[in-house]
Design an enzyme around this catalytic site. Structure first.
Site, PDB file in Angstrom:
ATOM      1  N   ARG A  37       0.816  -1.213   0.000  1.00  0.00           N
ATOM      2  CA  ARG A  37       0.000   0.000   0.000  1.00  0.00           C
ATOM      3  C   ARG A  37       0.850   1.263   0.000  1.00  0.00           C
ATOM      4  O   ARG A  37       0.456   2.286  -0.569  1.00  0.00           O
ATOM      5  CB  ARG A  37      -0.948  -0.010   1.197  1.00  0.00           C
ATOM      6  CG  ARG A  37      -2.140  -0.943   0.997  1.00  0.00           C
ATOM      7  CD  ARG A  37      -3.018  -1.017   2.212  1.00  0.00           C
ATOM      8  NE  ARG A  37      -4.278  -1.678   1.904  1.00  0.00           N
ATOM      9  CZ  ARG A  37      -5.116  -2.151   2.811  1.00  0.00           C
ATOM     10  NH1 ARG A  37      -4.830  -2.054   4.102  1.00  0.00           N
ATOM     11  NH2 ARG A  37      -6.242  -2.737   2.446  1.00  0.00           N
ATOM     12  N   LYS A 205     -15.299 -16.122   6.813  1.00  0.00           N
ATOM     13  CA  LYS A 205     -16.724 -16.090   7.120  1.00  0.00           C
ATOM     14  C   LYS A 205     -17.588 -15.762   5.908  1.00  0.00           C
ATOM     15  O   LYS A 205     -17.364 -14.765   5.228  1.00  0.00           O
ATOM     16  CB  LYS A 205     -16.988 -15.045   8.220  1.00  0.00           C
ATOM     17  CG  LYS A 205     -16.342 -15.384   9.556  1.00  0.00           C
ATOM     18  CD  LYS A 205     -16.659 -14.310  10.587  1.00  0.00           C
ATOM     19  CE  LYS A 205     -16.045 -14.640  11.946  1.00  0.00           C
ATOM     20  NZ  LYS A 205     -16.350 -13.601  12.954  1.00  0.00           N
ATOM     21  N   GLY A 358      -6.903  -7.017   0.312  1.00  0.00           N
ATOM     22  CA  GLY A 358      -6.954  -7.724   1.590  1.00  0.00           C
ATOM     23  C   GLY A 358      -5.988  -8.888   1.688  1.00  0.00           C
ATOM     24  O   GLY A 358      -4.839  -8.811   1.246  1.00  0.00           O
ATOM     25  N   GLY A 382     -12.212  -4.459   1.144  1.00  0.00           N
ATOM     26  CA  GLY A 382     -13.550  -4.080   1.564  1.00  0.00           C
ATOM     27  C   GLY A 382     -14.242  -3.183   0.561  1.00  0.00           C
ATOM     28  O   GLY A 382     -15.425  -3.363   0.245  1.00  0.00           O
TER      29      GLY A 382
END
Length: 403
Positions: A37, A205, A358, A382
């Site tokens: 990043r 998840k 991510g 995200g």
């Protein structure tokens, strides 16, 4: 929306430009373990500095609780940014206080400074619009009357936060090159993607990806599911999953996804075998077992060899690929093989391939895979997912409004 190039064309020499970057890097103590990043922020910073701007960078690191916390200081980032830019990048002792004003006042044309972690101020993430606006006003004041704002932190444009959203309503706002590039890629994935269009989703998840799965089922040809979320899908099909990660409260939702995929003719592909371990540990005893026969005392920590081959085959003819989420616990060498196999299969293809930020982007770098094997590696997992879900991104909408 106005762009960085528009701002440069207007002239920035001697002007203060506030840049919201995404410098939220992983740290081991004070050592940056993945500077992707930081490197992604360089083109915009170099462009502004090269044009003579006084560049003020604001960013966050981790999730401090709205007050200064030494372990979340941006000091390691300032040091790395300086190394990459080839010049010292001073770090202000605070965000908008005396330390920040002192550092900004000392900036010469073409120099870059970094403000301390914006999340050290609770107003940054406040739900109270007045509190956020107050902080945005103080950030804007650092730039002065002739100042401008460049939004270049794609990883935060899905957040309605002071340094992302509210400041763009105070200063003349421009879209940075990184955000523009990310949005162009996402439009390619959503508007008229070349087919077959294959999406690979992993991670822990299924609840984190409910919206994006629902939306993608209306757009893709194949959906490959791996990682911890796969066990909820397997359970929804009636299979026992042992001690594997399971979100029992999502079984009804997942059953609906399976039915919807069948109705729409979307090929939804689940693991056919997994690496079943005795415990969640790097050195856990494990073996490959059929996904329909996971022992009651074991937990799946990676997709197995048959699934790796199956997924590779489903990716081979893809014209467009989006991948978000690892296939297993890639941080453990013994359970990194599935993620590696999928990444290598994507890189072998000739299609347009996007790694959705991510953990997926981290895995590419941690596993030492060549980044040029992919068309694009996103800096915002995200934000990418929310865009693909069909949501409005506040940090983009405010730029489209234009101050």
């Amino acid at each position: 929306m106005r762009t960085l190039d528009d701002l440069i064309a207007e002239g920035v020499s001697g002007r203060r430009v506030l840049v919201r970057a995404d410098l939220n890097v992983p740290l081991d103590g004070e050592t940056i373990t993945d500077d992707g990043r930081v490197r992604a922020a360089l083109p915009t910073l170099r462009k502004l500095a090269g044009a003579g701007a006084k560049v003020i960078v604001t960013a966050h690191l981790g999730r401090p609780k709205g007050e200064p916390d030494p372990k979340f200081s941006l000091a390691p980032v300032a040091a790395r940014l300086g190394e990459l830019l080839g010049t010292a990048v001073p770090l202000a002792a605070d965000l908008v206080g005396p330390g920040a004003r002192s550092v900004v006042d000392a900036l010469g044309d073409g120099q870059v400074a970094l403000l301390e972690n914006v999340r050290f101020d609770a107003r940054e993430t406040s739900k109270d619009e007045k509190e956020r606006a107050e902080l945005a006003g103080e950030l804007a004041a650092l730039a002065g009357d002739a100042g401008a704002f460049v939004s270049d932190g794609f990883g935060v444009v899905h957040r309605k936060q002071a340094s992302v959203f509210d400041v763009a309503r105070v200063l003349p706002a421009y879209t940075g090159g990184l955000v523009l590039a990310e949005l162009e890629v996402l439009r390619t994935l959503t508007e008229e993607p070349a087919r077959p269009y294959v999406v690979v989703l992993g991670g822990a998840k299924v609840s984190d990806k409910l919206g994006v799965i629902a939306n993608l089922l209306t757009k893709v040809d194949r959906l490959l599911i791996g990682g911890g979320m796969a066990y909820t899908f397997l359970k929804a099909q009636g299979h026992e999953v042992g001690k594997s990660l399971l979100q029992a409260d999502q079984l009804e939702q997942v059953s609906g996804f399976l039915a919807e995929a069948d109705k729409r003719g979307v090929e939804l592909v689940l693991p056919v075998d997994v690496l079943a371990a005795t415990e969640f540990a790097a050195d856990a005893e494990h073996e490959a077992v059929d996904a329909t026969a996971i022992p009651a005392d074991r937990q799946g920590l990676d997709i197995g060899p048959k699934t790796r081959e199956l997924f590779a085959g489903k990716l081979a003819d893809a014209a467009t690929i989006f991948w978000n989420g690892p296939m297993g616990v890639f941080e453990f060498d013994a359970f990194a093989g599935g993620t590696r196999a999928v990444a290598e299969a994507i890189a072998r293809g000739d299609g347009f391939s996007v790694v959705g930020g991510g953990d997926s982007a981290a895995a590419v770098r941690q596993l030492g895979l060549p980044e040029d094997g992919f068309s694009h590696i996103s800096t915002g997992g995200g934000a990418s997912l929310e865009y693909l879900e069909g949501k409005q991104l506040p940090g983009v909408s405010v730029l489209e409004e234009g101050k």
